[in-house]
Scaffold this motif. Structure first.
Motif, short mmCIF file in Angstrom:
data_model
loop_
_atom_site.label_atom_id
_atom_site.label_comp_id
_atom_site.label_asym_id
_atom_site.label_seq_id
_atom_site.Cartn_x
_atom_site.Cartn_y
_atom_site.Cartn_z
N GLN A 215 0.56 -1.06 0.16
CA GLN A 215 -0.15 -0.18 -0.26
C GLN A 215 0.78 1.08 -0.21
OE1 GLN A 215 -3.03 0.46 2.99
NE2 GLN A 215 -4.46 1.41 1.41
N LEU A 216 2.02 1.21 0.08
CA LEU A 216 3.23 2.64 0.35
C LEU A 216 4.46 1.75 -0.62
CD1 LEU A 216 3.79 5.07 1.00
CD2 LEU A 216 5.25 4.31 2.74
N GLY A 217 4.15 2.34 -1.94
CA GLY A 217 5.69 1.97 -2.45
C GLY A 217 5.83 3.37 -2.85
N PHE A 218 7.58 3.18 -4.00
CA PHE A 218 8.64 4.43 -4.14
C PHE A 218 8.47 5.14 -6.16
CE2 PHE A 218 12.52 5.82 -5.24
CZ PHE A 218 12.89 6.99 -3.92
N GLY A 219 7.77 6.82 -5.42
CA GLY A 219 8.23 6.90 -7.51
C GLY A 219 9.35 7.42 -7.38
N THR A 220 9.23 6.94 -8.87
CA THR A 220 10.47 7.84 -9.21
C THR A 220 10.12 9.07 -10.21
OG1 THR A 220 10.39 6.15 -10.86
CG2 THR A 220 11.91 5.43 -9.54
N TYR A 221 9.49 9.65 -9.95
CA TYR A 221 9.28 10.40 -10.76
C TYR A 221 10.36 12.04 -11.38
CZ TYR A 221 7.27 15.03 -13.44
OH TYR A 221 7.17 16.22 -13.87
N LYS A 222 10.75 12.88 -11.98
CA LYS A 222 12.19 13.29 -11.74
C LYS A 222 13.72 12.93 -11.71
CE LYS A 222 9.66 17.06 -13.40
NZ LYS A 222 10.81 18.04 -14.56
N LEU A 223 13.76 11.63 -11.17
CA LEU A 223 14.64 10.92 -10.62
C LEU A 223 15.79 10.59 -12.11
CD1 LEU A 223 13.96 8.32 -7.57
CD2 LEU A 223 14.50 10.72 -7.86
N ALA B 206 18.46 6.78 -4.87
CA ALA B 206 17.16 6.60 -4.65
C ALA B 206 16.65 5.27 -3.88
CB ALA B 206 16.39 7.82 -4.99
N VAL B 207 16.79 4.24 -4.94
CA VAL B 207 15.79 3.65 -5.60
C VAL B 207 16.42 1.99 -4.57
CG1 VAL B 207 15.64 1.41 -6.84
CG2 VAL B 207 15.26 3.66 -7.84
N THR B 208 18.23 2.54 -4.44
CA THR B 208 18.32 0.93 -3.67
C THR B 208 18.23 1.61 -1.75
OG1 THR B 208 20.49 2.37 -3.81
CG2 THR B 208 20.42 0.45 -5.39
N THR B 209 18.00 2.68 -1.58
CA THR B 209 18.14 3.33 -0.31
C THR B 209 16.50 3.03 -0.16
OG1 THR B 209 19.24 5.44 -0.53
CG2 THR B 209 17.95 5.25 1.44
N ALA B 210 15.72 3.11 -0.87
CA ALA B 210 14.13 2.73 -0.30
C ALA B 210 14.18 1.29 -0.06
CB ALA B 210 13.27 3.34 -1.82
N LEU B 211 15.09 0.81 -0.89
CA LEU B 211 14.63 -0.50 -1.60
C LEU B 211 15.23 -0.94 0.49
CD1 LEU B 211 15.62 -2.08 -4.66
CD2 LEU B 211 13.89 -2.48 -3.11
N ASP B 212 16.67 -0.36 1.10
CA ASP B 212 17.05 -0.83 2.30
C ASP B 212 16.24 -0.53 3.24
OD1 ASP B 212 19.30 -2.05 1.10
OD2 ASP B 212 20.20 -0.30 0.89
N ALA C 280 10.94 10.97 -4.02
CA ALA C 280 11.73 11.15 -2.99
C ALA C 280 13.54 10.98 -3.49
CB ALA C 280 11.59 11.12 -1.42
N ALA C 281 13.94 11.75 -3.34
CA ALA C 281 15.16 11.84 -3.56
C ALA C 281 16.48 11.66 -2.17
CB ALA C 281 16.14 12.78 -4.53
N SER C 282 16.57 12.44 -1.91
CA SER C 282 17.05 12.41 -0.59
C SER C 282 16.95 11.03 1.35
CB SER C 282 17.23 13.54 0.71
OG SER C 282 15.70 14.09 1.39
#
Length: 266
Positions: A6-14, A23-29, A221-223
């Motif tokens: 129900q909560l995913g990670f968006g990558t728009y503008k990355l 950002a994606v590897t951090t999100a997965l971590d 998110a990026a940071s």
């Protein structure tokens, strides 16, 4: 069949390689297990690199992407979907959306291509994005495959009651992009007051509200700080008073809007 968190990670503008991969590897971590991208974002290859580099098994990550409005003719949809799968490094795209029902979108040709991609195993689930209610119902009628998700802008300033009701009626997920309204929620007094009450950020309040409505949020998110802050919304449980207060906000504010948008073509 993979779970759809129900909560995913968006990558728009990355769009920068290093920024996107980090950002994606951090999100997965951090714990995200759903990644959303699109052909229009020009970062599918970077997302694929991050999925390959991560310690999280790709079989545990739900991967979604979207067809460009210029790639919706039958042959183009088939070809570019396969190219997206290759860039992402997946055998099967978990969820493929029609990003916008614009330009080369043709209900018969485009939707037939989606059905064929499902039959061939290139795509597991079919999604639509930014469809008006009438376009959504037409697509549902024409598709052989069930619509798994409809992705639209949704947040407390644009609650999308009609599309949420249709998601319930037709049994598909409503997926919210811009679920914190590009942080405009931090300027709303009611949301700020609820955030202070729970000692959380306004963004977390907005995300928790989206999920409380039964919808799926995909904040970008990026940071690392913002990635973690957004993920912490899973721990926030809004009470009935909070929900009622947010529901009473009268400011319908659309972030993504342009003259040719489907809702402006009625």
């Amino acid at each position: 069949m993979k779970d759809f968190p129900q909560l995913g990670f968006g990558t728009y503008k990355l769009e920068d390689r290093d920024e996107c991969v980090n950002a994606v590897t951090t999100a997965l971590d951090v714990g995200y297990r759903s990644i959303d991208t699109a052909q229009m974002y020009d970062n599918e290859e970077y997302v694929g690199e991050a999925l390959a580099e991560s310690d999280v098994a790709i079989d545990d990550v739900f991967v979604a992407t979207k067809l460009k409005p210029g790639n919706l003719a039958y042959d183009d949809a088939l070809q570019t979907a396969r190219e997206s799968a290759e860039r992402l490094g997946v055998d099967t795209i978990d969820l493929l959306y029609v990003h916008w029902p614009l330009n080369t979108y043709d209900p018969d040709g485009t939707l037939s291509a989606l059905d064929e991609l499902v039959d061939e195993g290139v795509v597991d689930h079919v999604g639509l994005s930014n469809f008006r209610p009438d376009q959504l119902e037409e697509a549902i009628e024409k598709l052989d495959a069930p619509v798994f998700a409809h992705q639209v802008e949704m947040h407390p300033l644009l609650p999308q009651e009609e599309l949420r009701a249709l998601a319930d009626e037709y049994d598909h997920h409503l997926v919210a992009y811009s679920p914190i309204a590009r942080n405009k929620v931090a300027e709303n007094d009611a949301i700020v007051e609820i955030a202070t009450k729970h000692d959380v950020s306004p963004a977390q309040v907005s995300l928790a509200w989206v999920m409380a409505k039964g919808s799926t949020a995909i904040p970008k998110a990026a940071s690392p700080e913002h990635i973690r802050d957004n993920f912490a919304a899973l721990e926030l449980e809004l009470d009935d008073d909070d929900i009622e207060t947010i529901d009473a906000i009268e400011n319908d504010h659309r972030i993504v809007d342009f003259d040719d948008a489907p809702w402006n073509q009625i």
